[in-house]
Write a protein that holds these residues in place. Structure first.
Motif, PDB file in Angstrom:
ATOM      1  N   ASP A  66      -3.660 -11.587  -9.419  1.00  0.00           N
ATOM      2  CA  ASP A  66      -5.113 -11.505  -9.439  1.00  0.00           C
ATOM      3  C   ASP A  66      -5.599 -12.503 -10.487  1.00  0.00           C
ATOM      4  O   ASP A  66      -5.468 -12.283 -11.685  1.00  0.00           O
ATOM      5  CB  ASP A  66      -5.541 -10.078  -9.800  1.00  0.00           C
ATOM      6  CG  ASP A  66      -7.060  -9.923  -9.801  1.00  0.00           C
ATOM      7  OD1 ASP A  66      -7.759 -10.950  -9.921  1.00  0.00           O
ATOM      8  OD2 ASP A  66      -7.543  -8.783  -9.674  1.00  0.00           O
TER       9      ASP A  66
ATOM     10  N   LEU B  63       5.558  -6.163  -6.503  1.00  0.00           N
ATOM     11  CA  LEU B  63       5.426  -5.228  -5.387  1.00  0.00           C
ATOM     12  C   LEU B  63       6.781  -4.693  -4.922  1.00  0.00           C
ATOM     13  O   LEU B  63       6.852  -3.667  -4.292  1.00  0.00           O
ATOM     14  CB  LEU B  63       4.715  -5.906  -4.212  1.00  0.00           C
ATOM     15  CG  LEU B  63       3.303  -6.406  -4.526  1.00  0.00           C
ATOM     16  CD1 LEU B  63       2.744  -7.169  -3.349  1.00  0.00           C
ATOM     17  CD2 LEU B  63       2.392  -5.250  -4.891  1.00  0.00           C
TER      18      LEU B  63
ATOM     19  N   THR C  83       1.685 -15.923 -19.147  1.00  0.00           N
ATOM     20  CA  THR C  83       2.215 -14.564 -19.021  1.00  0.00           C
ATOM     21  C   THR C  83       3.344 -14.296 -20.001  1.00  0.00           C
ATOM     22  O   THR C  83       3.723 -13.147 -20.189  1.00  0.00           O
ATOM     23  CB  THR C  83       2.790 -14.329 -17.614  1.00  0.00           C
ATOM     24  OG1 THR C  83       3.839 -15.274 -17.403  1.00  0.00           O
ATOM     25  CG2 THR C  83       1.729 -14.497 -16.550  1.00  0.00           C
TER      26      THR C  83
ATOM     27  N   ASP D 117       0.838  -7.722 -25.569  1.00  0.00           N
ATOM     28  CA  ASP D 117       1.682  -7.597 -24.361  1.00  0.00           C
ATOM     29  C   ASP D 117       3.117  -7.987 -24.678  1.00  0.00           C
ATOM     30  O   ASP D 117       4.055  -7.324 -24.267  1.00  0.00           O
ATOM     31  CB  ASP D 117       1.185  -8.527 -23.246  1.00  0.00           C
ATOM     32  CG  ASP D 117      -0.068  -7.988 -22.595  1.00  0.00           C
ATOM     33  OD1 ASP D 117      -0.372  -6.805 -22.818  1.00  0.00           O
ATOM     34  OD2 ASP D 117      -0.726  -8.755 -21.880  1.00  0.00           O
TER      35      ASP D 117
ATOM     36  N   VAL E  22       1.325  -8.223 -10.388  1.00  0.00           N
ATOM     37  CA  VAL E  22       1.931  -6.931 -10.112  1.00  0.00           C
ATOM     38  C   VAL E  22       3.140  -7.164  -9.216  1.00  0.00           C
ATOM     39  O   VAL E  22       3.045  -7.831  -8.187  1.00  0.00           O
ATOM     40  CB  VAL E  22       0.928  -5.985  -9.405  1.00  0.00           C
ATOM     41  CG1 VAL E  22       1.607  -4.666  -9.036  1.00  0.00           C
ATOM     42  CG2 VAL E  22      -0.267  -5.733 -10.308  1.00  0.00           C
TER      43      VAL E  22
ATOM     44  N   ASN F 159       0.886  -9.415 -17.690  1.00  0.00           N
ATOM     45  CA  ASN F 159      -0.488  -9.805 -17.959  1.00  0.00           C
ATOM     46  C   ASN F 159      -0.521 -11.238 -18.446  1.00  0.00           C
ATOM     47  O   ASN F 159       0.361 -11.663 -19.177  1.00  0.00           O
ATOM     48  CB  ASN F 159      -1.095  -8.893 -19.022  1.00  0.00           C
ATOM     49  CG  ASN F 159      -1.290  -7.489 -18.506  1.00  0.00           C
ATOM     50  OD1 ASN F 159      -1.817  -7.292 -17.407  1.00  0.00           O
ATOM     51  ND2 ASN F 159      -0.823  -6.515 -19.262  1.00  0.00           N
TER      52      ASN F 159
ATOM     53  N   THR G 204      -3.624 -10.755 -13.830  1.00  0.00           N
ATOM     54  CA  THR G 204      -2.476  -9.851 -13.732  1.00  0.00           C
ATOM     55  C   THR G 204      -1.534 -10.261 -12.612  1.00  0.00           C
ATOM     56  O   THR G 204      -1.946 -10.838 -11.607  1.00  0.00           O
ATOM     57  CB  THR G 204      -2.926  -8.405 -13.447  1.00  0.00           C
ATOM     58  OG1 THR G 204      -3.737  -8.403 -12.266  1.00  0.00           O
ATOM     59  CG2 THR G 204      -3.717  -7.842 -14.607  1.00  0.00           C
TER      60      THR G 204
ATOM     61  N   VAL H  75       5.034 -10.393  -5.104  1.00  0.00           N
ATOM     62  CA  VAL H  75       4.100  -9.991  -6.160  1.00  0.00           C
ATOM     63  C   VAL H  75       2.670 -10.141  -5.640  1.00  0.00           C
ATOM     64  O   VAL H  75       2.425 -10.796  -4.629  1.00  0.00           O
ATOM     65  CB  VAL H  75       4.241 -10.863  -7.439  1.00  0.00           C
ATOM     66  CG1 VAL H  75       5.651 -10.795  -7.977  1.00  0.00           C
ATOM     67  CG2 VAL H  75       3.824 -12.299  -7.172  1.00  0.00           C
ATOM     68  N   ARG H  76       1.773  -9.498  -6.349  1.00  0.00           N
ATOM     69  CA  ARG H  76       0.351  -9.750  -6.092  1.00  0.00           C
ATOM     70  C   ARG H  76      -0.236 -10.314  -7.375  1.00  0.00           C
ATOM     71  O   ARG H  76      -0.074  -9.728  -8.444  1.00  0.00           O
ATOM     72  CB  ARG H  76      -0.390  -8.476  -5.712  1.00  0.00           C
ATOM     73  CG  ARG H  76      -1.897  -8.728  -5.508  1.00  0.00           C
ATOM     74  CD  ARG H  76      -2.632  -7.558  -4.898  1.00  0.00           C
ATOM     75  NE  ARG H  76      -2.496  -6.358  -5.678  1.00  0.00           N
ATOM     76  CZ  ARG H  76      -1.886  -5.255  -5.260  1.00  0.00           C
ATOM     77  NH1 ARG H  76      -1.373  -5.208  -4.055  1.00  0.00           N
ATOM     78  NH2 ARG H  76      -1.785  -4.202  -6.038  1.00  0.00           N
TER      79      ARG H  76
ATOM     80  N   ASP I 139       6.856  -3.710 -13.980  1.00  0.00           N
ATOM     81  CA  ASP I 139       6.198  -3.931 -12.697  1.00  0.00           C
ATOM     82  C   ASP I 139       4.894  -4.696 -12.855  1.00  0.00           C
ATOM     83  O   ASP I 139       4.195  -4.947 -11.903  1.00  0.00           O
ATOM     84  CB  ASP I 139       5.945  -2.595 -11.996  1.00  0.00           C
ATOM     85  CG  ASP I 139       5.087  -1.675 -12.850  1.00  0.00           C
ATOM     86  OD1 ASP I 139       5.027  -1.904 -14.085  1.00  0.00           O
ATOM     87  OD2 ASP I 139       4.481  -0.758 -12.293  1.00  0.00           O
ATOM     88  N   LYS I 140       4.570  -5.080 -14.086  1.00  0.00           N
ATOM     89  CA  LYS I 140       3.313  -5.775 -14.268  1.00  0.00           C
ATOM     90  C   LYS I 140       3.422  -6.790 -15.399  1.00  0.00           C
ATOM     91  O   LYS I 140       4.054  -6.518 -16.420  1.00  0.00           O
ATOM     92  CB  LYS I 140       2.209  -4.766 -14.594  1.00  0.00           C
ATOM     93  CG  LYS I 140       0.835  -5.370 -14.489  1.00  0.00           C
ATOM     94  CD  LYS I 140      -0.246  -4.320 -14.640  1.00  0.00           C
ATOM     95  CE  LYS I 140      -1.623  -4.981 -14.642  1.00  0.00           C
ATOM     96  NZ  LYS I 140      -2.672  -4.106 -15.150  1.00  0.00           N
TER      97      LYS I 140
ATOM     98  N   GLU J 160      -1.003 -12.346  -2.387  1.00  0.00           N
ATOM     99  CA  GLU J 160       0.284 -11.656  -2.384  1.00  0.00           C
ATOM    100  C   GLU J 160       1.300 -12.556  -1.722  1.00  0.00           C
ATOM    101  O   GLU J 160       0.981 -13.265  -0.776  1.00  0.00           O
ATOM    102  CB  GLU J 160       0.182 -10.383  -1.533  1.00  0.00           C
ATOM    103  CG  GLU J 160      -0.155  -9.145  -2.300  1.00  0.00           C
ATOM    104  CD  GLU J 160      -0.185  -7.937  -1.383  1.00  0.00           C
ATOM    105  OE1 GLU J 160      -1.092  -7.138  -1.577  1.00  0.00           O
ATOM    106  OE2 GLU J 160       0.679  -7.818  -0.486  1.00  0.00           O
TER     107      GLU J 160
END
Lengths: 626, 361
Positions: free
Chosen positions: A600, A609, A584, A495, A607, A508, A605, A597-598, A505-506, A518
């Protein structure tokens, strides 16, 4: 230099390809030579993979503070390489680059040497595993002794004439000798403490990893969180400071003191107001009782001289107490449900256990037992080392700095930290020696000029963030400690390499704690910014320490740059049931406060938004070299 | 005794009702949701074969085959037997019992002329240890008592189908050792249906429940005509670990022929999260009941209200992974220190059991 052929895996820049942030030029001169990449060691450096240890140094470090990088990696090295002889792992090599600490795991590849080390490891580590509880008991005694020894360190001020006791007790040497001697003791105890730190740590991880690998084998798809939930200590020392805050919040609510404690008049005014009422005095007595040792607690990990402890900045614990008090007033139950957590944990264990039979079940029992035996050390040692010991260490360092101010050598105490430990040793000798001879210190102007030169350099280094890695990434990250503690996995490294390809936009990371949430993010680069965190925000930080727990009562999620599933952010988030993505690499550089952001926490992850308001490319990560 | 409702204790007698019906009865007894129905016992079949000297006839035809054991010979025997059997209706006592049971099913479900599935539930003398899964047929959407009788009759005749005779010959089983019990069960009006394993069929992980489902009846999933949606659930804690959208191009609204799934419905997962969790809960329960991983067929019935619309169609032991020898992660003979040494040396444990996890339904 290793060639990277077209089509082969990309690599990170080498140290000699790194760019120094504007104003940071000349940083190399500030640190001991062996911490700085050099021509003599280039070949080795360029053959290695280096990743940023922003877990311990989230900002560029002052010259004096680089002592931590020496102590930590001396400790890891001696125990891995020389004492327990980990079969395939030597120590972690360390460099400071642009002020940030980078480390590189070193492996053993020669099969004959591995065999030799296996035999030594099994004998020596076996002794520790077999006598774990007894030796851990001794460890606590050693640590308490080291902390007590640090406490006795004093830097007697230089006076026109040495005190009369020197004569009356016929000591035969000046009290000023204690300054130099105690400086050396301060340094030596610090190194000792970091030896003790690693006496158990890698063995602890080893026990844990073995259970982990067992579970991965028995249940190939099991999540890391499920495994750690089976082991998690529910009632360990690490949670005590935060538990103290909850207790004080409950008492505040009970005694109707919330309006005072939640006030924004600053800690001194709050404490003064409390002292005026009977209830307030009752509460203050409890507050005082909690302070030592539970407020000897850094808001981060205590590797820099300028970090506050709860005790040194009472606004930190008071803010935590006030946040909890508001929750109590709103009718929320803020107690950590230890019984329920323990029952849940036992249920999970029983269910997994029921899926196994025969040898598997016996191994499960044995290894869970091992993991639980070693786990308290993994969770608790920070309290002794990074918090309690470091607190005294920095207190004494500051006292030494004030000694130098009193001696007229420095203008302000903070200036001392612009000298590294060897330079400081020279300067101290100069001060004491010049005093003895009866001349002005010979290096006063010299060092003050050097400090003036370094001040903007350090500021420039600290304003930049650290690229996550340098050098040639391994095909596979196999070092279990790099994976467990720092979250540096093969996927993460890939990554990082791909991060300059523009996928913004992402992000990891490592799944730290379950859940999806979120919300807007709040990017905090230091614990000093913690009060800015608003309810409902997702906390983004280089690393979070357990002492941030009260902030977790406000945050709805946590994202960090570094850390594995065993890092404290992950442990604490799981404990508090907040989703977390750790390790990250870039979150603090990529995300801007207010962005939605969201996250998970199961997939690991983040993401984005909505795009950042400013279109500046926040990442300062060095691009991959292809 | 020709009829057992699933809730009758006698319906758990596998010898009399066959494995399929006994399984449904066990599930009913355990409070697990199955489509309502009843079993027609092996006694009914025996009694049918004793009508008009049928059994003597079939035995004569089969004995006459002698060593002529090729498919043509079996097909000839099939034709001869089925011609004779088709001409002999079910005895009145059996037919009446079936009519009564069907009428009661209509009343119990509140549906006149309820559409049912007629499913063979073959059983055998104890000396025969074979499984007949997949050998006999199932017919769905059978409406009315007369039609039910007709298909039960077909079911009886199917015991002597050429294909079956050759299968039995291969296994050296006397066709007369087979007895045909029959399950009559409400045809499930499946909004979606599929298969659930109480372990991961690809990795053998027993801590996962994996289900595959598609729109309509489960035929499309079992027959491999669609890429079903796939759900992975943690057996411990029942969290959904993974949802993968499939490619559900066709569906069986009825048992006969598939229809195309409209584009917008292909993009939707065919099971809601709460349905996935409820199904997994049922799977977990079944695994506990049977003390072994299970392979379960299920459907979501669109005629039934939410909350009671999940129907288990079939449950049998998973055989691929369950029969594999499981080795623990570390050499059980070596001590813990050797396990730790291996672990910290980055020696990633190789799964002790790797084989092709393909499976048939």
């Amino acid at each position: 230099m290793t060639e990277t052929t077209p089509g082969s895996a990309a690599r990170f820049p080498f140290f000699n390809e790194s760019t120094t942030p504007a104003g940071g030029e000349g940083w190399e001169s500030m640190y001991p030579y062996y911490l700085v990449p050099s021509e003599e060691t280039t070949e080795h450096e360029n053959a290695q993979f280096w990743f940023a240890d922003t877990m311990h140094w989230s900002r560029g470090c002052h010259p004096f503070d680089s002592i931590g990088a020496e102590a930590v990696y001396l400790g890891v090295g001696t125990f891995s390489t020389r004492i327990f002889a980990l079969p395939v792992s030597l120590g972690l090599d360390v460099r400071v680059v642009n002020g940030y600490v980078y480390i590189s795991p070193l492996g053993v590849e020669d099969p004959a040497r591995i065999q030799e080390r296996v035999a030594i490891f099994q004998e020596r580590a076996g002794y520790y595993y077999a006598n774990w509880d007894e030796l851990y008991g001794k460890w606590k005694t050693k640590m308490e002794g080291a902390i007590d020894s640090l406490r006795t360190i004093e830097f007697p001020r230089l006076t026109e004439y040495d005190p009369a006791e020197v004569v009356m007790e016929a000591r035969g040497r000046s009290s000023a000798m204690a300054v130099i001697e105690n400086y050396h003791r301060l340094i030596d105890e610090f190194f000792s403490i970091w030896q003790y730190h690693f006496e158990f740590l890698n063995l602890g991880y080893g026990g844990y990893i073995t259970f982990f690998q067992f579970c991965k084998q028995a249940f190939p798809l099991i999540s890391e969180q499920s495994i750690s939930r089976m082991v998690a200590g529910v009632d360990v020392l690490a949670f005590r400071p935060d538990d103290e805050l909850r207790k004080l919040a409950a008492l505040s609510h009970e005694l109707d003191l919330n309006p005072i404690i939640a006030g924004d008049s600053g800690p001194d005014a709050i404490l003064a107001a409390l002292a005026e009422t009977t209830n307030g005095r009752t509460w203050l007595a409890e507050f005082e009782a909690a302070k030592d040792p539970w407020f000897n607690y850094f808001a981060e990990y205590g590797f820099t001289h300028d970090q506050e402890t709860w005790a040194s900045d009472l606004s930190i614990p008071l803010q935590g107490i006030s946040r909890y008090a508001v929750k109590i007033a709103n009718g929320e139950d803020i107690s950590r449900p230890i019984e329920r957590l323990r029952e849940e944990r036992d249920e999970i264990v029983d269910e997994y256990r029921a899926l196994l039979t025969g040898d598997e079940a016996r191994q499960f029992d044995e290894l869970l037992g091992l993991a639980r035996k070693v786990f308290p050390y993994i969770e608790e040692h920070n309290i002794y080392v990074e918090h309690w010991s470091h607190k005294v260490f920095w207190e004494k360092a500051w006292d030494l700095a004030r000694f130098l101010v009193d001696a007229g050598f420095l203008d302000t105490a903070g200036d001392m930290f612009y000298l590294n430990r060897f330079e400081l040793d020279m300067a101290l000798f100069d001060v004491v020696d010049s005093w003895a001879i009866g001349v002005p210190a010979r290096g006063k102007k010299r060092w003050q000029a050097e400090i003036a030169r370094r001040r903007p350099i350090v500021a420039a280094l600290q304003a930049a963030s650290a690229p996550p890695a340098y050098g040639i990434p391994p095909q596979q990250v196999t070092d279990p400690f790099a994976v467990m503690n720092y979250g540096v996995t093969t996927e993460r490294v890939q990554d990082w390499l791909g991060a300059s390809d523009g996928a913004t936009d992402k992000l990891n990371g490592i799944p730290g704690s379950l859940g999806i949430v979120e919300g807007p993010v709040r990017v905090l680069r230091s614990e000093k910014d913690l009060p800015l965190l608003q309810p409902g925000e997702i906390l983004v930080a280089p690393i979070t320490a357990p002492s941030w727990a009260a902030a977790f009562a406000v945050a709805t999620g946590v994202i960090t740059d570094i850390g594995g599933m065993m890092c404290h952010a992950a442990i604490v988030c799981r404990e508090y049931g907040i989703p977390a993505v750790v390790g990250t690499g870039f979150a603090t550089a990529r995300l801007t406060t207010g962005q939605r952001v969201r996250i998970d926490g199961k997939a690991g992850t983040v993401v984005v938004l909505e795009p950042a308001l400013e279109t500046e490319t926040a990442t300062e990560a060095a691009p991959a070299v292809r | 005794m020709y009829i057992h409702e699933f809730s009758d204790p006698g319906c758990q007698d596998v010898r009399e009702v066959g494995g399929k019906a006994a399984g449904l009865a066990q599930m009913t007894a355990a409070g697990l949701p199955v489509a309502p129905g009843f079993a027609i016992t092996a006694a009914a079949y025996r009694s049918y074969l004793q009508t008009d000297g049928l059994q003597e006839f079939t035995r004569g035809v089969l004995d006459a085959l002698g060593s002529g054991r090729d498919q043509t010979a079996f097909d000839d025997a099939d034709r001869t037997i089925s011609e004779r059997l088709t001409g002999v209706p079910l005895p009145e006592a059996i037919a009446n019992a079936i009519r009564a049971a069907y009428a009661k099913l209509c009343v119990d479900t509140g549906v006149d002329n309820i559409a049912v599935a007629v499913r063979s539930s073959a059983t055998a003398e104890d000396s025969v240890g074979a499984s007949f899964a997949g050998e006999f047929e199932t017919w769905v959407d059978i409406v009315g008592a007369d039609a039910v009788l007709e298909y039960v009759h077909k079911c009886y005749v199917s015991v002597f189908a050429g294909r079956v005779l050759s299968y039995l010959a291969e296994k050296e089983i006397d066709p007369h050792a087979i007895e045909m019990a029959v399950v009559i069960q409400k045809t499930v009006r499946a909004r979606a249906a599929g298969v659930m394993f109480t372990l991961s069929p690809t990795s053998g992980d027993r801590s996962k429940i994996v289900m595959e489902a598609s729109w309509g009846l489960g035929l499309s999933v079992v027959g491999g005509e669609v890429t079903p949606d796939r759900f992975v659930v943690d057996k411990v804690g029942l969290g959904i670990a993974d949802r993968t959208l499939g490619n559900k191009i066709i569906e069986y609204r009825r048992g006969d022929a598939p229809v195309e799934v409209p584009a917008e419905r292909r993009e939707l997962l065919c099971l809601q999260d709460d349905e996935v969790v409820a199904l997994a809960t049922l799977g977990k329960k079944l695994e506990r009941m049977h003390q072994a991983p299970q392979d379960i067929e299920f459907a979501v019935d669109e005629e039934l209200p939410a909350g009671s619309n999940l129907i288990l169609l079939q449950c049998r032991p998973e055989t691929v992974w369950s029969n594999a020898v499981r080795k623990p992660a570390f050499d059980a003979g070596a001590g813990m220190m050797s396990w730790i040494t291996g672990s910290i040396s980055g020696a990633t444990a190789v799964p002790a059991h790797t084989h092709d996890a393909s499976h048939r339904h």
